[in-house]
Design an enzyme around this catalytic site. Structure first.
Site, PDB file in Angstrom:
ATOM      1  N   PHE A 156       0.277  -1.288   0.284  1.00 32.20           N
ATOM      2  CA  PHE A 156      -0.366   0.104   0.087  1.00 32.20           C
ATOM      3  C   PHE A 156       0.804   1.498  -0.195  1.00 32.20           C
ATOM      4  O   PHE A 156       0.143   2.439  -0.004  1.00 32.20           O
ATOM      5  CB  PHE A 156      -0.964   0.126   1.116  1.00 32.20           C
ATOM      6  N   LYS A 180      -1.328  -7.255  -8.992  1.00 28.89           N
ATOM      7  CA  LYS A 180      -2.329  -7.776  -7.985  1.00 28.89           C
ATOM      8  C   LYS A 180      -1.809  -6.029  -7.704  1.00 28.89           C
ATOM      9  O   LYS A 180      -0.992  -6.691  -6.458  1.00 28.89           O
ATOM     10  CB  LYS A 180      -2.063  -9.225  -7.694  1.00 28.89           C
ATOM     11  N   GLU A 183      -4.915  -3.855  -2.211  1.00 30.20           N
ATOM     12  CA  GLU A 183      -6.653  -3.968  -2.221  1.00 30.20           C
ATOM     13  C   GLU A 183      -6.293  -2.604  -0.978  1.00 30.20           C
ATOM     14  O   GLU A 183      -8.016  -2.050  -1.209  1.00 30.20           O
ATOM     15  CB  GLU A 183      -6.855  -4.801  -1.655  1.00 30.20           C
ATOM     16  N   SER A 233       5.406  -6.926   2.769  1.00 29.83           N
ATOM     17  CA  SER A 233       6.144  -7.084   4.335  1.00 29.83           C
ATOM     18  C   SER A 233       6.917  -8.602   4.696  1.00 29.83           C
ATOM     19  O   SER A 233       6.583  -9.398   3.794  1.00 29.83           O
ATOM     20  CB  SER A 233       5.038  -7.163   5.347  1.00 29.83           C
ATOM     21  N   CYS A 288       9.942   2.035   3.595  1.00 33.57           N
ATOM     22  CA  CYS A 288      10.540   1.092   3.316  1.00 33.57           C
ATOM     23  C   CYS A 288      12.082   1.220   4.053  1.00 33.57           C
ATOM     24  O   CYS A 288      12.334   0.448   4.652  1.00 33.57           O
ATOM     25  CB  CYS A 288      10.457  -0.017   2.587  1.00 33.57           C
ATOM     26  N   GLU A 388       9.605  -4.124  13.061  1.00 35.07           N
ATOM     27  CA  GLU A 388       8.915  -2.630  12.424  1.00 35.07           C
ATOM     28  C   GLU A 388       8.065  -1.920  12.609  1.00 35.07           C
ATOM     29  O   GLU A 388       6.995  -2.116  12.431  1.00 35.07           O
ATOM     30  CB  GLU A 388       9.387  -2.802  10.760  1.00 35.07           C
TER      31      GLU A 388
HETATM   32  P1  NAD Z   1       1.522  -6.491   3.057  1.00 34.15           P
HETATM   33  O1  NAD Z   1       2.815  -7.477   3.295  1.00 34.15           O
HETATM   34  O2  NAD Z   1       0.563  -6.650   4.137  1.00 34.15           O
HETATM   35  O3  NAD Z   1       0.584  -6.451   1.228  1.00 34.15           O
HETATM   36  C1  NAD Z   1       1.509  -6.891   0.699  1.00 34.15           C
HETATM   37  C2  NAD Z   1       0.168  -7.688  -1.032  1.00 34.15           C
HETATM   38  O4  NAD Z   1       0.309  -8.612  -0.128  1.00 34.15           O
HETATM   39  C3  NAD Z   1      -0.901  -7.053  -0.647  1.00 34.15           C
HETATM   40  O5  NAD Z   1      -1.244  -6.836  -1.489  1.00 34.15           O
HETATM   41  C4  NAD Z   1      -1.773  -7.470  -0.331  1.00 34.15           C
HETATM   42  O6  NAD Z   1      -3.068  -8.030   0.010  1.00 34.15           O
HETATM   43  C5  NAD Z   1      -1.004  -8.951  -0.171  1.00 34.15           C
HETATM   44  N1  NAD Z   1      -1.321  -9.827   1.325  1.00 34.15           N
HETATM   45  C6  NAD Z   1      -1.645  -8.957   2.359  1.00 34.15           C
HETATM   46  N2  NAD Z   1      -1.524 -10.253   3.367  1.00 34.15           N
HETATM   47  C7  NAD Z   1      -1.237 -11.340   2.658  1.00 34.15           C
HETATM   48  C8  NAD Z   1      -1.113 -12.413   3.109  1.00 34.15           C
HETATM   49  N3  NAD Z   1      -1.080 -13.208   4.032  1.00 34.15           N
HETATM   50  N4  NAD Z   1      -1.212 -13.626   2.379  1.00 34.15           N
HETATM   51  C9  NAD Z   1      -1.246 -13.714   0.540  1.00 34.15           C
HETATM   52  N5  NAD Z   1      -1.129 -12.378   0.080  1.00 34.15           N
HETATM   53  C10 NAD Z   1      -1.030 -11.632   1.230  1.00 34.15           C
HETATM   54  O7  NAD Z   1       2.249  -5.041   3.003  1.00 34.15           O
HETATM   55  P2  NAD Z   1       1.937  -3.606   3.086  1.00 34.15           P
HETATM   56  O8  NAD Z   1       1.295  -3.946   4.755  1.00 34.15           O
HETATM   57  O9  NAD Z   1       0.495  -3.547   2.364  1.00 34.15           O
HETATM   58  O10 NAD Z   1       3.135  -2.365   2.812  1.00 34.15           O
HETATM   59  C11 NAD Z   1       3.937  -2.525   3.841  1.00 34.15           C
HETATM   60  C12 NAD Z   1       4.560  -3.568   3.921  1.00 34.15           C
HETATM   61  O11 NAD Z   1       5.434  -3.234   2.794  1.00 34.15           O
HETATM   62  C13 NAD Z   1       6.397  -2.967   5.109  1.00 34.15           C
HETATM   63  O12 NAD Z   1       6.654  -4.277   5.978  1.00 34.15           O
HETATM   64  C14 NAD Z   1       7.549  -2.011   4.547  1.00 34.15           C
HETATM   65  O13 NAD Z   1       8.440  -2.437   4.506  1.00 34.15           O
HETATM   66  C15 NAD Z   1       7.496  -3.454   2.982  1.00 34.15           C
HETATM   67  N6  NAD Z   1       8.150  -2.357   1.889  1.00 34.15           N
HETATM   68  C16 NAD Z   1       9.074  -3.391   1.622  1.00 34.15           C
HETATM   69  C17 NAD Z   1       9.949  -2.492   0.405  1.00 34.15           C
HETATM   70  C18 NAD Z   1      11.313  -2.846  -0.177  1.00 34.15           C
HETATM   71  O14 NAD Z   1      11.428  -2.319  -1.012  1.00 34.15           O
HETATM   72  N7  NAD Z   1      12.035  -3.811   0.293  1.00 34.15           N
HETATM   73  C19 NAD Z   1       9.068  -1.280  -0.443  1.00 34.15           C
HETATM   74  C20 NAD Z   1       7.509  -1.195   0.263  1.00 34.15           C
HETATM   75  C21 NAD Z   1       6.928  -1.571   0.976  1.00 34.15           C
END
Ligand code: NAD
Length: 503
Positions: A156, A180, A183, A233, A288, A388
């Site tokens: 997000f 994808k 959401e 994440s 991130c 985090e």
């Molecule tokens: P998230 O992991 O909750 O969601 C990422 C994606 O995974 C979304 O599209 C979501 O729909 C999907 N998802 C969520 N839960 C899921 C599950 N249980 N099973 C399968 N798919 C699932 O992450 P977020 O909260 O949207 O983003 C924040 C995180 O992203 C932070 O940890 C941040 O550090 C990380 N991030 C990392 C980078 C990098 O380059 N290292 C860059 C941006 C964000």
């Protein structure tokens, strides 16, 4: 989850070049985090819809992979122009659904635009190599060929930049793609997808399905998807990496972080403190690469009160309001999680130097606001250090020497980004050499590389060996084929007593 309603717009799927309404019965609200206004409803796509998107991508691959490299490049030349022309509109949508300030939203789009510009250079990037006469009359050369249907799963916090890290490079290399988006804020991503279609990406080459757990698992399992890029994440990324790898796919997962910034006593004080406040609290800490832990070395710890002062001066407001330095966090549940972590920091003995838990944001009583919050005396073992936080909460700690700071950072499992502030070239070089983190800033707080290079997070912040854009992603999105060739020509007289040996 909600049922689709006729009063709120729905976010469409993109399948085979058509923006279509999902037939699902499961929908989720896209909510403005400053006001709780429902902006749209996003579908949790069905398994049939995912299959249709993958089937369209698989069909389109047959012709797209043969499309000349110049024709592919020209689409991205057009696309970068369209993004520039629509920058303000995309940024406004992004601020409404994600919460970050308008300048931050434009930065989000701009960092993605840079990748699109790089994709337009694909003609000079997707080059193989050739060794002439590896044996007598024999040449060996490599082809970097597209691999097929690729997929991207995005978080997000950068709904413009991160989708643009993925599909432009994959498609420029000759692959087709299923995206994808998050959401939580899919609308700015969809505006960029509309512009991509307008730029001339043919039907089926780019497809979008919305959803969450089930769609992500469906992508990981689908036999016709060859590679998966994930950003999000650590918990979800680890699951995606394992599940996609088990299904025989390439996977690259960029994940969570805890980025330490080291401040040496000889650092340029004003520049350093300004950089720390911006990198710790900008975008409400939901980056991130945010600087989330400041490590003061020796005498620099005396600057703590001035850092607190700078943090206190930052203005919390809805992202579209002029003068806002940081907006709300993405959701009420994110806010509750951050507040709970702040509470744990107090209970575990860190000193709460600045408490932003109850900001007064005039005109936005329902927003998910947290003002800059700053702890000192943070130690490993406290939850605010070990987890985090992903909010506007800056942890600070003090150590005696640069060696102590390096040892602390190298003992942390994350390896996304780090930085050092100093006027000493020797100290900076020692840090650069000894630190075990993939992206290092020297007097630069958020060292995200431009696309001439690749994003190179490491250790616990990444699974897979190749980064999501730049030269590394060309290798991720292509299969290297190595050809060893010998041609017989009866008209060419072979040298006397020479035989070709292929040992
Ligand atoms: P998230 O992991 O909750 O969601 C990422 C994606 O995974 C979304 O599209 C979501 O729909 C999907 N998802 C969520 N839960 C899921 C599950 N249980 N099973 C399968 N798919 C699932 O992450 P977020 O909260 O949207 O983003 C924040 C995180 O992203 C932070 O940890 C941040 O550090 C990380 N991030 C990392 C980078 C990098 O380059 N290292 C860059 C941006 C964000």
């Amino acid at each position: 989850m909600t049922q689709a309603s006729h009063t709120v717009p729905t976010v469409k799927l993109l399948i085979n070049g058509e923006f279509v309404e999902s037939r699902t019965s499961e929908w989720r609200d896209v909510v403005n985090p400053a006001t709780q206004e429902v902006l749209a409803r996003v579908p949790m796509a069905t398994a049939e819809e995912l299959n249709a998107a993958v089937a369209a991508a698989k069909r389109a691959f047959e012709s797209w992979k043969k499309t000349p490299i110049g024709a592919r490049a020209r689409i991205f030349l057009k696309y970068q122009q369209l993004i520039r022309e629509n920058m303000k509109e995309v940024a406004a949508i992004l601020t409404a659904e994600q919460g970050k300030t308008l300048p931050d939203a434009e930065g989000d789009v701009f960092r993605g635009l840079e990748v699109v510009e790089h994709a337009a250079n694909i003609g000079t990037l997707q080059l193989g190599g050739l060794a002439n006469n590896v044996a007598s009359g024999v040449d060996t050369y490599t082809l970097l060929q597209p691999i097929g249907v690729c997929a991207g799963i995005t978080p997000f916090n950068f709904p413009a930049m991160i989708p643009l890290w993925m599909f432009p490079m994959a498609i420029a290399c000759g692959n087709t793609f299923v995206l994808k988006p998050s959401e939580q804020d899919p609308m700015s991503t969809m505006k960029l997808v509309e512009l991509a279609v307008e730029a001339g990406i043919p039907p089926g080459v780019l497809n979008v399905v919305h959803g969450a757990v089930d769609v992500v698992n469906g992508i990981c399992d689908h036999p016709d998807i060859k590679a998966v890029s994930f950003v999000g994440s650590t918990r979800v990324g680890t699951h995606v990496y394992n599940r996609a790898s088990l299904a025989g796919k390439r996977a690259q997962c960029m994940m969570g972080a805890k980025n330490h910034v080291v401040v040496l006593p000889d650092a340029h004080k004003e520049q350093t403190l300004n950089a720390l406040a911006g990198a710790g609290f900008g975008a409400a800490g939901q980056r991130c690469m945010a600087s989330s832990v400041v490590v003061f070395v020796g005498e620099s710890a005396r600057w703590l009160p001035e850092l607190v002062g700078r943090a206190r001066a930052l203005k919390v407001n809805a992202g579209h309001e002029p003068g806002a330095d940081l907006g709300p966090v993405i959701s009420p549940s994110a806010k509750a999680r951050i507040l709970e972590l702040i509470e744990s920091g107090v209970e575990e003995g860190a000193t709460l130097e600045l408490d932003g838990r109850t900001p007064d944001v005039a005109g936005y009583p329902r927003g998910n606001f947290i003002a800059p919050t700053l702890f000192s005396g943070v130690r490993p073992g406290m939850r605010i250090y070990d987890e985090e936080i992903f909010g506007p909460v800056l942890c600070t700690m003090a150590v005696d020497t640069l060696d102590d700071a390096i040892a602390l950072i190298n003992a942390n499992p994350n390896g996304n980004g780090t930085g050092v502030f100093t006027q000493s070239g020797a100290a900076a070089r020692k840090f650069q050499e000894e630190i075990d983190v993939g992206q290092v800033g020297i007097n630069v707080p958020i060292p995200v590389p431009v696309p001439l290079f690749s994003f190179t997070g490491s250790r616990g912040s990444k699974l897979g060996d190749l980064g999501p854009y730049g030269q590394q992603v060309i290798l991720f999105y292509t299969q290297t084929k190595t050809v060893t060739a010998r041609w017989f020509d009866d008209d060419v007289v072979a040298p006397v007593n020479t035989t070709i040996s292929l040992k």
